[in-house]
Structures are given as structure tokens and as C-alpha cells.
Design an enzyme around this catalytic site. Structure first.
Site, PDB file in Angstrom:
ATOM      1  N   CYS A  46      44.052  33.429  52.189  1.00  0.00           N
ATOM      2  CA  CYS A  46      44.275  33.481  50.731  1.00  0.00           C
ATOM      3  C   CYS A  46      45.750  33.300  50.407  1.00  0.00           C
ATOM      4  O   CYS A  46      46.108  32.645  49.420  1.00  0.00           O
ATOM      5  CB  CYS A  46      43.819  34.821  50.162  1.00  0.00           C
ATOM      6  SG  CYS A  46      42.080  35.104  50.366  1.00  0.00           S
ATOM      7  N   ASP A 139      35.667  20.761  26.793  1.00  0.00           N
ATOM      8  CA  ASP A 139      34.508  21.291  26.048  1.00  0.00           C
ATOM      9  C   ASP A 139      34.022  22.622  26.639  1.00  0.00           C
ATOM     10  O   ASP A 139      33.001  23.147  26.231  1.00  0.00           O
ATOM     11  CB  ASP A 139      33.361  20.256  26.052  1.00  0.00           C
ATOM     12  CG  ASP A 139      32.936  19.877  27.480  1.00  0.00           C
ATOM     13  OD1 ASP A 139      33.506  20.415  28.463  1.00  0.00           O
ATOM     14  OD2 ASP A 139      32.009  19.051  27.615  1.00  0.00           O
TER      15      ASP A 139
HETATM   16  C1  BEZ Z   1      41.669  35.454  54.661  1.00  0.00           C
HETATM   17  O1  BEZ Z   1      42.043  35.199  53.530  1.00  0.00           O
HETATM   18  O2  BEZ Z   1      42.384  35.236  55.624  1.00  0.00           O
HETATM   19  C2  BEZ Z   1      40.279  35.976  54.908  1.00  0.00           C
HETATM   20  C3  BEZ Z   1      39.686  36.813  53.992  1.00  0.00           C
HETATM   21  C4  BEZ Z   1      38.415  37.305  54.255  1.00  0.00           C
HETATM   22  C5  BEZ Z   1      37.748  36.924  55.404  1.00  0.00           C
HETATM   23  C6  BEZ Z   1      38.344  36.081  56.310  1.00  0.00           C
HETATM   24  C7  BEZ Z   1      39.623  35.585  56.057  1.00  0.00           C
END
Ligand code: BEZ
Length: 224
Positions: A46, A139
Site C-alpha cells: 500500500c 455523470d
Molecule cells: C501490503 O500492503 O503490503 C499488504 C496488505 C495486506 C496483505 C498483504 C499485503
């Protein structure tokens, strides 16, 4: 059934974000919008994704696309995580990112939008959010939905490429072929008769011969 299908209107939810409380339709205004969800704050994949999204923010803005992320932690966590994301990008570790992050700490929105990944759970056994991408048109209807599991990071260059295709094909009677990139030739949509295609595409329509003899592979240079 929770979730969103192509053509559905975006729900006009209210949410706390790192840039204050929003109502989604007001946030979108007359722009295109991209909503991308994340499993959790302070997780490695992330962090790389949000870093890349931040670096591409001016590209989305040039295309009139408002960006907003979602993760199932609090605003305070999001702000603290944003410092890490900026540091990952080699920038000052400040709390500000070029887009807000929705705090969906009780997973209400994630459930409503069909974003949970049943295979990835937190330490309490609660499912995490999958990596969903929703692109909404001006929209407020859903134009694109991509769903990745938590363990696979997205390719944000591909998301920009898709936005280019969505915006081109929303306004011109064309479709983009495999691996299309902006500037490449495009396909005339199958429903457009040849005579109309010739008028609509003055740069020419080029057909590729096929064993079936059917003239359905009709290319034209990308229209302006
Ligand atoms: C990550 O962002 O690294 C991750 C998050 C949840 C499960 C596996 C990876």
C-alpha cells in the site's frame, strides 16, 4: 448485493477524510473521479502504491480526474502514514498528500462498495479491504472497476492509460485495441456503418483483410 456495477451511480456517501468531511458527489463535482482502496495503513505494498499515486497526481489532474483513496484506519493513522509515504517518495515526511484518504475504520463503506477481501484478515480475523479501483465519469456513473487482491499491487501507469481510453471513447465513436497507448490508431466501433465512419473520421478508415472476409477490423488514426 453490496458492490457497484458498470453504469451504477456512485453512492453519495459522507465520510471523514484526511482533508475533512466530504460528501462524495460534492467532492466529485463535474470532474471524473478515481476511488482506490487499500487493505491497511502502514503496510508495504500500500505504501508503494500511494507513493506512486502521489507522484502521478498532476497527470490525473491534467485529465480532470479527482483522486481519493480509502483505507480501514482512522484519519490520525492516515496522516501519520502519509509521512511515511512522502518519505518513501524521497520527499519531506509531511502529513499532506495530493489527494484525501477516506477513514473507513468501521468498514461501513468497504462493505457497501463490495471492497472486502475474504482471504486477507487482520489479527482479529476481520477481512481487509481489497485493492479496488473505481473510475467515475462526470455523470457520476461507474465507468471502470478493477479488483485486485490485497497481495497484488496495482500498476498506476495502466490506470492512467485506462483513463485515457475511457475519456477518448466517451466522446468519440471508437474503441481502443489491445495494448493501446495514446497516439496509437483506434478501432471504429462495430455498430457504426461504413458510410458514417468515412464521414466521421476524415483521416481515413483502414480495414485489415481476414480469412472470414468480414471487414470488422476497422482502424482510424486517433481522432483529436
Ligand atoms: C501490503 O500492503 O503490503 C499488504 C496488505 C495486506 C496483505 C498483504 C499485503
Amino acid at each position: 448485493m453490496p458492490g457497484l456495477l458498470l453504469g451504477d451511480e456512485a453512492p453519495n456517501f459522507e465520510a471523514e477524510t484526511t482533508q475533512g468531511r466530504i460528501r462524495f458527489h460534492d467532492f466529485l463535482g463535474d470532474s471524473w473521479g478515481i476511488l482506490f482502496s487499500h487493505p491497511r495503513d502502514f503496510t508495504p505494498v500500500c505504501t508503494t502504491e500511494l507513493g506512486r499515486a502521489a507522484k502521478l497526481a498532476t497527470e490525473f489532474s491534467k485529465r480532470n480526474v479527482k483522486m481519493i483513496a480509502l483505507s480501514i484506519d482512522s484519519v490520525q493513522d492516515h496522516l501519520s502514514w502519509s509521512k511515511d509515504i512522502n518519505a518513501y517518495n524521497g520527499e519531506q515526511p509531511e502529513e499532506k498528500l495530493p489527494f484525501p484518504i477516506i477513514a473507513d475504520a468501521n468498514r461501513e463503506l468497504a462493505v457497501k462498495l463490495g471492497m472486502l477481501d475474504p482471504d486477507e484478515r487482520d489479527k482479529d480475523g476481520m477481512p481487509l479491504t481489497a485493492r479496488v479501483v473505481f473510475v467515475f465519469g462526470p455523470d457520476k456513473k461507474l465507468k471502470l472497476s478493477i479488483l485486485y487482491p490485497a497481495t497484488t499491487g496495482r500498476n498506476f501507469d495502466e490506470i492512467l492509460r485506462v483513463v485515457d481510453s475511457l475519456q477518448l471513447t466517451a466522446y468519440k465513436k471508437v474503441a481502443t485495441p489491445v495494448d493501446w497507448k495514446p497516439g496509437d490508431s483506434v478501432m471504429v466501433v462495430p455498430t457504426l456503418p461504413d458510410e458514417e465512419a468515412k464521414k466521421l473520421f476524415p483521416k481515413g478508415v483502414f480495414t485489415k483483410d481476414l480469412p472470414s472476409g468480414k471487414k470488422y477490423l476497422r482502424y482510424t488514426p486517433q481522432p483529436e
